[in-house]
Design an enzyme around this catalytic site. Structure first.
Site, PDB file in Angstrom:
ATOM      1  N   ARG A  65       0.807  -1.215   0.000  1.00 49.34           N
ATOM      2  CA  ARG A  65       0.000   0.000   0.000  1.00 49.34           C
ATOM      3  C   ARG A  65       0.846   1.273   0.000  1.00 49.34           C
ATOM      4  O   ARG A  65       0.442   2.298  -0.507  1.00 49.34           O
ATOM      5  CB  ARG A  65      -0.882  -0.027   1.239  1.00 49.34           C
ATOM      6  N   LYS A 174       2.495 -19.002   7.877  1.00 50.52           N
ATOM      7  CA  LYS A 174       1.741 -19.167   9.098  1.00 50.52           C
ATOM      8  C   LYS A 174       1.574 -17.806   9.769  1.00 50.52           C
ATOM      9  O   LYS A 174       2.365 -16.915   9.455  1.00 50.52           O
ATOM     10  CB  LYS A 174       2.444 -20.160  10.019  1.00 50.52           C
ATOM     11  N   ASP A 203       6.017 -24.077   6.317  1.00 49.58           N
ATOM     12  CA  ASP A 203       6.460 -24.233   7.699  1.00 49.58           C
ATOM     13  C   ASP A 203       7.970 -24.178   7.569  1.00 49.58           C
ATOM     14  O   ASP A 203       8.584 -25.101   7.019  1.00 49.58           O
ATOM     15  CB  ASP A 203       6.028 -25.592   8.259  1.00 49.58           C
ATOM     16  N   HIS A 204       8.583 -23.112   8.025  1.00 47.48           N
ATOM     17  CA  HIS A 204       9.994 -22.917   7.662  1.00 47.48           C
ATOM     18  C   HIS A 204      10.902 -23.997   8.261  1.00 47.48           C
ATOM     19  O   HIS A 204      12.017 -24.179   7.803  1.00 47.48           O
ATOM     20  CB  HIS A 204      10.464 -21.506   8.008  1.00 47.48           C
ATOM     21  N   LYS A 208      14.717 -26.476   6.739  1.00 48.09           N
ATOM     22  CA  LYS A 208      16.020 -26.640   7.405  1.00 48.09           C
ATOM     23  C   LYS A 208      16.666 -27.948   6.938  1.00 48.09           C
ATOM     24  O   LYS A 208      16.007 -28.984   6.891  1.00 48.09           O
ATOM     25  CB  LYS A 208      15.850 -26.652   8.928  1.00 48.09           C
ATOM     26  N   GLU A 242      14.331 -21.823  23.151  1.00 53.77           N
ATOM     27  CA  GLU A 242      14.797 -20.521  22.657  1.00 53.77           C
ATOM     28  C   GLU A 242      15.204 -19.668  23.843  1.00 53.77           C
ATOM     29  O   GLU A 242      14.581 -19.752  24.905  1.00 53.77           O
ATOM     30  CB  GLU A 242      13.676 -19.816  21.898  1.00 53.77           C
ATOM     31  N   HIS A 266       5.721 -26.435  13.857  1.00 54.09           N
ATOM     32  CA  HIS A 266       7.095 -26.954  13.818  1.00 54.09           C
ATOM     33  C   HIS A 266       7.270 -28.273  14.584  1.00 54.09           C
ATOM     34  O   HIS A 266       7.869 -29.216  14.084  1.00 54.09           O
ATOM     35  CB  HIS A 266       8.081 -25.928  14.370  1.00 54.09           C
ATOM     36  N   LYS A 369      10.168 -20.181  25.451  1.00 53.72           N
ATOM     37  CA  LYS A 369      11.008 -18.993  25.270  1.00 53.72           C
ATOM     38  C   LYS A 369      11.683 -18.685  26.602  1.00 53.72           C
ATOM     39  O   LYS A 369      11.212 -19.091  27.655  1.00 53.72           O
ATOM     40  CB  LYS A 369      10.164 -17.806  24.822  1.00 53.72           C
TER      41      LYS A 369
END
Ligand code: BG6
Length: 523
Positions: A65, A174, A203-204, A208, A242, A266, A369
């Protein structure tokens, strides 16, 4: 004479010999001003260009935009590249050449006139392959997916059955819905205008290297596959930990939580690859059929069993992962997070797989996390030896054998077994055999998005999620959410930042005589 390493090189078995050549095409990115474009998509496309992996000719059109020109978009992306490129410094001459492939089309996703402008923009390339072979990357809110594909259909850019020798595909990111009902709604919106075979749900994790290697490892090695069942395996642990908190993503995370953000996609994808049956072929549909079968074999967790099988947690302020770093705030103090939020930043769960191979073998999954170490791994823990001989004397100190697939970082595979400690005394201890990607192959770490974009350009859906996969995964996660509904977090569910999660997670395994094996830094 060949060195052993060189002989191994000579034995490379190439499986993509029959791969189709990429056809000239254009990638149209919706949401071109967004974070994903600058952080992931453009760096990935740039590296594919630099490594001569893209077809010729090839174009990238940014659609968004904001008012900008091709030049100002390129300049903006150039600055972002300095920060986000995996190779630094960015090669100025390659970037300049890549930049010639980029152009910008201003438009609002709800404005039909903007799609007509897009069609003219593509037509102006003057090559039908660039205006009719189209990969639409929807880096926009899922609520806009349906509208975008419908309008693309209306202006004739996206055809359900493209004319022969041309193709159009749609890539979506996602979150793909926030529960089963919304995922079904999105699927209905998309498939109204696009054939399922042309929808590429990312789904990244599947991009991998180490996640792709799960299938290679399992089905190209007779020794491990023989052990891959209830006869030999005691249990499996999948950990995705993480160190960082939610940072600036508090607004999104308040709607998601760890279960939706990580487990639904994941972790369940990794589980499916670890536990699925051998596919009948390497074709995308054969592999995806087996993944769906596996997901369907996961025993549903009725809401009343959730407290016994699923542990959630939320991080409190704490020292963070690095003892020298500043203390970090708790989740409730993060920006855009409600001060009394009950959203989980940690989940641990026990899943049972009701099929012949895995009956009675628990799969423990956890993610969180603000844990002490950022690492993803799959640990297959084998059954203990009978309690005679060494085990009779050592008891639980005699470690069970384990195979760990370290997905990231320090990618590798370790086999743990017991051996005699050299010396006059008789003593045993665990030792480790380790394969390191880095040591064997060098530090070749392409971004997941490079591989995924390449596969989407080539039309290979193996690394993407099919409609029934996404819906089955939501079914599993929805049942857990139902068990949590209306239950605020209790004191036992909080954990200090920098710790390995709430004590309840340890109790989940301890009640069955097991312990979590935390990933450790590999040196
Ligand atoms: C994303 C989640 O899908 O995956 C993030 O939304 C998470 O919350 C990230 O941090 C983890 O990905 P990776 O590749 O860093 O393990």
């Amino acid at each position: 004479m060949h060195e052993p390493g060189q002989l191994d090189e000579l034995m490379i078995c190439r499986l993509d010999a029959g791969r189709r050549e990429l056809m000239p095409c254009t990638v149209v990115i919706f949401g071109a001003s967004g974070d994903l474009t600058a952080r992931k998509l453009i760096p990935a496309l740039y590296h594919l260009h630099r490594d001569r992996q893209l077809p010729e000719p090839f174009r990238v059109v940014g659609f968004a935009r904001r008012e900008k020109t091709g030049d100002s978009w390129r300049a903006e992306l150039g600055e972002a590249m300095a920060q986000f490129s995996r190779t630094k410094p960015v090669d100025a001459s390659e970037w300049e050449k890549f930049g010639r492939r980029l152009s910008y089309c201003r438009g609002d996703v709800d404005d039909m006139a903007a799609y007509k402008r897009l069609a003219e923009h593509l037509g102006a390339f003057g090559d039908p392959r660039l205006s009719r072979n189209l990969l639409f990357y929807l880096a926009v809110s899922p609520s806009q997916f349906g509208g975008v594909v419908a309008r693309l259909g209306e202006v004739g850019l996206l055809q359900r059955d493209p004319e022969p020798s041309f193709w159009q595909r749609v890539v979506v990111e996602k979150p793909f819905g926030h529960d089963l009902a919304s995922a079904r709604g999105l699927n209905a919106d998309l498939t109204g205008s696009v054939h399922e075979k042309s929808i590429f749900r990312i789904d990244h994790y599947l991009g991998k290297e180490t996640v792709q290697n799960i299938l290679m490892f399992r089905f190209s090695n007779a020794i491990f596959e023989q052990l891959w069942s209830r006869q030999s395996v005691d249990h499996v642990q999948i950990t995705v930990s993480e160190t960082h908190g939610v940072g600036e993503r508090g607004g999104y995370y308040e709607e998601a939580g760890a279960l939706r953000d990580m487990v639904q996609n994941h972790l369940l994808q990794v589980l499916a690859l670890v536990a699925m049956e051998p596919p009948v072929s390497l074709a995308a549909e054969s592999i995806r059929d087996e993944k769906v079968k596996l997901l369907e074999s996961i025993r549903p967790i009725p809401p009343a069993s959730v407290p016994r099988q699923v542990v959630r947690g939320q991080y409190l302020a704490g020292p963070g992962s690095d003892s020298s770093s500043e203390p970090v705030p708790g989740y409730r103090q993060e920006s855009k997070v409600k001060p009394d939020s009950n959203v989980e930043t940690y989940v641990a769960l026990k899943l049972a797989i009701d099929n012949w191979r895995w009956s009675g073998v628990p799969f423990y999954l956890r993610t969180g996390k603000r844990l002490p170490l950022g690492a993803s791994e799959v640990r297959v823990e084998f059954r203990r030896t009978p309690t005679v001989l060494f085990a009779a004397q050592c008891g639980p100190t005699l470690d069970a054998n384990a195979l760990t697939l370290r997905l990231q970082p320090d990618e590798g595979i370790s086999l743990r077994f017991n051996g005699k400690v050299p010396g006059a005394s008789t003593a045993l201890r665990p030792v480790r055999m380790h394969f390191s990607y880095d040591a064997t192959f060098g530090a070749y770490t392409p971004e997941a998005y490079e591989r995924l974009l390449l596969e989407a350009l080539g039309g290979d859906a193996t690394l993407f999620i099919r409609r029934d996969e996404v819906e089955t995964a939501w079914g599993i996660v929805d049942a857990i959410r139902e068990g949590w509904a209306g239950q605020p977090l209790t004191a036992r569910e909080f954990y200090a930042a920098g710790s390995w999660g709430p004590v309840a997670a340890d109790e989940l395994l301890a009640s069955e005589g097991r312990v979590w094996r935390n990933p450790y830094p590999i040196v």
